[in-house]
Design an enzyme around this catalytic site. Structure first.
Site, PDB file in Angstrom:
ATOM      1  N   TYR A 142     -20.228 -20.798   4.421  1.00 36.87           N
ATOM      2  CA  TYR A 142     -21.163 -20.987   3.168  1.00 36.87           C
ATOM      3  C   TYR A 142     -22.592 -21.151   3.465  1.00 36.87           C
ATOM      4  O   TYR A 142     -23.397 -20.847   2.668  1.00 36.87           O
ATOM      5  CB  TYR A 142     -20.571 -22.278   2.292  1.00 36.87           C
ATOM      6  CG  TYR A 142     -19.475 -21.765   1.426  1.00 36.87           C
ATOM      7  CD1 TYR A 142     -18.045 -21.037   1.933  1.00 36.87           C
ATOM      8  CD2 TYR A 142     -19.431 -22.336   0.147  1.00 36.87           C
ATOM      9  CE1 TYR A 142     -16.978 -20.931   1.178  1.00 36.87           C
ATOM     10  CE2 TYR A 142     -18.474 -22.103  -0.741  1.00 36.87           C
ATOM     11  CZ  TYR A 142     -17.127 -21.423  -0.150  1.00 36.87           C
ATOM     12  OH  TYR A 142     -16.223 -21.237  -1.027  1.00 36.87           O
ATOM     13  N   LYS A 188      -8.549 -21.421  12.665  1.00 37.33           N
ATOM     14  CA  LYS A 188      -8.087 -20.032  13.452  1.00 37.33           C
ATOM     15  C   LYS A 188      -8.406 -20.087  14.921  1.00 37.33           C
ATOM     16  O   LYS A 188      -9.352 -19.077  15.307  1.00 37.33           O
ATOM     17  CB  LYS A 188      -8.647 -19.085  12.365  1.00 37.33           C
ATOM     18  CG  LYS A 188      -7.922 -17.713  12.715  1.00 37.33           C
ATOM     19  CD  LYS A 188      -6.808 -17.223  12.241  1.00 37.33           C
ATOM     20  CE  LYS A 188      -6.487 -15.963  12.644  1.00 37.33           C
ATOM     21  NZ  LYS A 188      -4.974 -15.480  12.430  1.00 37.33           N
ATOM     22  N   ASP A 220      -3.268 -18.921   8.583  1.00 38.34           N
ATOM     23  CA  ASP A 220      -2.462 -17.909   8.068  1.00 38.34           C
ATOM     24  C   ASP A 220      -1.149 -18.583   8.026  1.00 38.34           C
ATOM     25  O   ASP A 220      -0.530 -18.553   6.823  1.00 38.34           O
ATOM     26  CB  ASP A 220      -2.608 -16.658   8.766  1.00 38.34           C
ATOM     27  CG  ASP A 220      -2.417 -16.634  10.400  1.00 38.34           C
ATOM     28  OD1 ASP A 220      -2.630 -18.086  10.821  1.00 38.34           O
ATOM     29  OD2 ASP A 220      -2.145 -15.805  11.007  1.00 38.34           O
ATOM     30  N   ASP A 244     -11.511 -23.920   0.533  1.00 39.62           N
ATOM     31  CA  ASP A 244     -11.431 -23.106  -0.636  1.00 39.62           C
ATOM     32  C   ASP A 244     -10.349 -22.521  -1.050  1.00 39.62           C
ATOM     33  O   ASP A 244      -9.765 -22.782  -2.242  1.00 39.62           O
ATOM     34  CB  ASP A 244     -12.730 -22.478  -0.704  1.00 39.62           C
ATOM     35  CG  ASP A 244     -12.742 -21.809  -1.948  1.00 39.62           C
ATOM     36  OD1 ASP A 244     -12.997 -22.396  -3.020  1.00 39.62           O
ATOM     37  OD2 ASP A 244     -13.351 -20.529  -2.044  1.00 39.62           O
ATOM     38  N   ASP A 248      -7.069 -23.576  -4.020  1.00 36.08           N
ATOM     39  CA  ASP A 248      -6.517 -22.927  -4.976  1.00 36.08           C
ATOM     40  C   ASP A 248      -4.986 -22.613  -4.894  1.00 36.08           C
ATOM     41  O   ASP A 248      -4.219 -22.719  -5.862  1.00 36.08           O
ATOM     42  CB  ASP A 248      -7.152 -21.515  -5.195  1.00 36.08           C
ATOM     43  CG  ASP A 248      -8.571 -21.677  -6.280  1.00 36.08           C
ATOM     44  OD1 ASP A 248      -8.989 -22.722  -6.131  1.00 36.08           O
ATOM     45  OD2 ASP A 248      -8.852 -20.715  -6.854  1.00 36.08           O
TER      46      ASP A 248
HETATM   47  C1  IPM Z   1     -14.910 -24.410  -5.435  1.00 35.27           C
HETATM   48  C2  IPM Z   1     -15.687 -23.411  -6.295  1.00 35.27           C
HETATM   49  C3  IPM Z   1     -17.037 -23.087  -5.471  1.00 35.27           C
HETATM   50  C4  IPM Z   1     -16.661 -22.976  -4.004  1.00 35.27           C
HETATM   51  C5  IPM Z   1     -17.991 -22.142  -5.993  1.00 35.27           C
HETATM   52  C6  IPM Z   1     -18.044 -22.137  -7.635  1.00 35.27           C
HETATM   53  C7  IPM Z   1     -19.156 -21.885  -5.348  1.00 35.27           C
HETATM   54  O1  IPM Z   1     -14.715 -22.195  -5.953  1.00 35.27           O
HETATM   55  O2  IPM Z   1     -15.394 -25.667  -5.839  1.00 35.27           O
HETATM   56  O3  IPM Z   1     -13.910 -24.598  -5.070  1.00 35.27           O
HETATM   57  O4  IPM Z   1     -16.528 -21.983  -3.493  1.00 35.27           O
HETATM   58  O5  IPM Z   1     -16.852 -23.997  -3.429  1.00 35.27           O
HETATM   59 MN    MN Z   2     -12.699 -22.609  -5.241  1.00 33.58          MN
END
Ligand code: IPM
Ligand code: MN
Length: 356
Positions: A142, A188, A220, A244, A248
């Site tokens: 990032y 990885k 993975d 990240d 999710d």
């Molecule tokens: C998160 C979000 C952020 C990230 C974005 C909005 C920059 O997806 O907090 O997980 O990628 O960190």
């Molecule tokens: Mn995110």
């Protein structure tokens, strides 16, 4: 009486609606536990672009740094998607995380018994899942240099220093000590040098925590294991982009991304936010699930202020509301007794939190 100041960043989309509910609940528990919170609002993301042309005005950083903690809703939306990268709402959030030096992003994944049917996975696979993703937040790909978008190619750099890995690893082991004493470090290393360094440093740090079991896992495989058998995990330690993605994925174990909170902490500052985005498609309709933000406020009370009892009130109140069958629209088809609005859900949780 103890007093805390909280910088409130509502942001875009559903941000303002969900933050209002978190404040409602915080006000209810502070009365009960005998402390006072004063709020100062600050602009971030699209809202800040519209008002000032900058996704993170200097004033926002000042307000955030002068407060005892930052509570944040969500940012972004199609309206700002075509702006140059330095003007995008997301850039504002990344700069805020960096300015506050919140290197550790804690994302707990709880599967509420009441919602075992809400996940797309089988109830027997997810029931009892309780894990914590510890994601490095201000390094890795990032932020790595060099980065560029050129005529015929573009690139980013995934870079970690030993010190960056060491401090996030220590955080993960300390958290594991208070949980089930297992750390799964995700990388990885079979392909990337940066992951080899990650693995070496994590193994080194592990020696300081002999009670904690460490395992290494390729990312993975981890993505697969998370849906195959999530109960094998306690603390998942990983870098910025892997964290990240995996968080999710892990959120869907719980049935709705609208349930998962996060805490971003460093040596000094703390930033608390739901892991979901600004959901512009449902903004302003009163149907967003405020639970992730309310649970983030509970994490703020626990991690930043040491108000464990107040935090527990909130966590218990959330469980109670779900147990009684109250559901926002995202969870309406899962054992709902009553489908409620964003604001009703906030009021119900605030009420339970003061009664418990
Ligand atoms: C998160 C979000 C952020 C990230 C974005 C909005 C920059 O997806 O907090 O997980 O990628 O960190
Ligand atoms: Mn995110």
């Amino acid at each position: 009486m103890k007093r805390y100041t909280v910088a409130l960043i509502k942001g875009d989309g559903i941000g303002p609606e969900i933050i209002d509910e978190a404040v409602k609940v915080l006000d209810a528990v502070s009365v009960k536990e005998g402390f006072e919170i004063t709020y100062k609002e600050a602009l971030l993301g699209g809202a800040a672009v519209d008002m000032t042309g900058d996704p993170i005005p200097d004033e926002t950083i000042e307000i955030a740094k002068s407060a005892d903690a930052v509570l944040f809703g969500a940012i972004g939306g199609p309206k700002w998607d075509d702006l140059p990268r330095d003007k995008r709402p997301e850039t504002g959030l990344l700069k805020l995380r960096k300015a506050l030096e919140v290197f550790a992003n804690l994302r707990p994944v709880t599967v509420y018994d009441e919602l075992v049917n809400a996940s797309t996975l089988k109830p027997e696979v997810i029931k009892g899942t309780d894990l914590m993703v510890v994601r490095e937040l201000i390094g890795g790909i990032y932020f790595g240099q060099p980065r560029a978008y050129e005529e015929d190619r573009a690139y980013n750099t995934m870079v970690y220093t030993k010190e960056e890995v060491r401090r996030i690893a220590k955080k993960a082991f300390e958290i594991a000590m208070k949980r089930n004493k297992k750390v799964t470090s995700v990388d990885k290393a079979n392909v990337l040098e940066v992951s080899q360094l990650w693995r070496d440093v994590v193994s080194e740090v592990a020696r300081e925590y002999p009670e904690v079991t460490l395992e290494h896992m390729y990312v993975d495989n981890a993505a697969m294991q998370l849906v195959r058998d999530p109960k094998q995990f306690d603390v998942i330690l990983t870098g910025n982009i892997f964290g990240d993605i995996l968080s999710d994925e892990a959120s869907m174990l719980s049935g709705s991304i609208g349930l998962l909170p996060s805490a971003s902490i460093g040596e000094r500052y703390g930033l608390y936010e739901p892991i979901h985005g600004s959901a512009p498609d449902i903004a302003g309709q009163g149907i967003a699930n405020p639970i992730a933000t309310i649970a983030s406020a509970a994490m703020m009370l626990k991690y930043q202020f040491g108000e464990e009892k107040a935090a527990k009130r909130i966590d218990e109140a959330i469980k109670q509301a779900l147990k009684e069958g109250y559901r926002t629209k995202d969870l309406a088809s899962f054992d709902a007794k009553e489908v409620v609005t964003t604001s009703e859900m906030g009021s119900i949780i605030a009420q339970y939190a003061s009664e418990l």
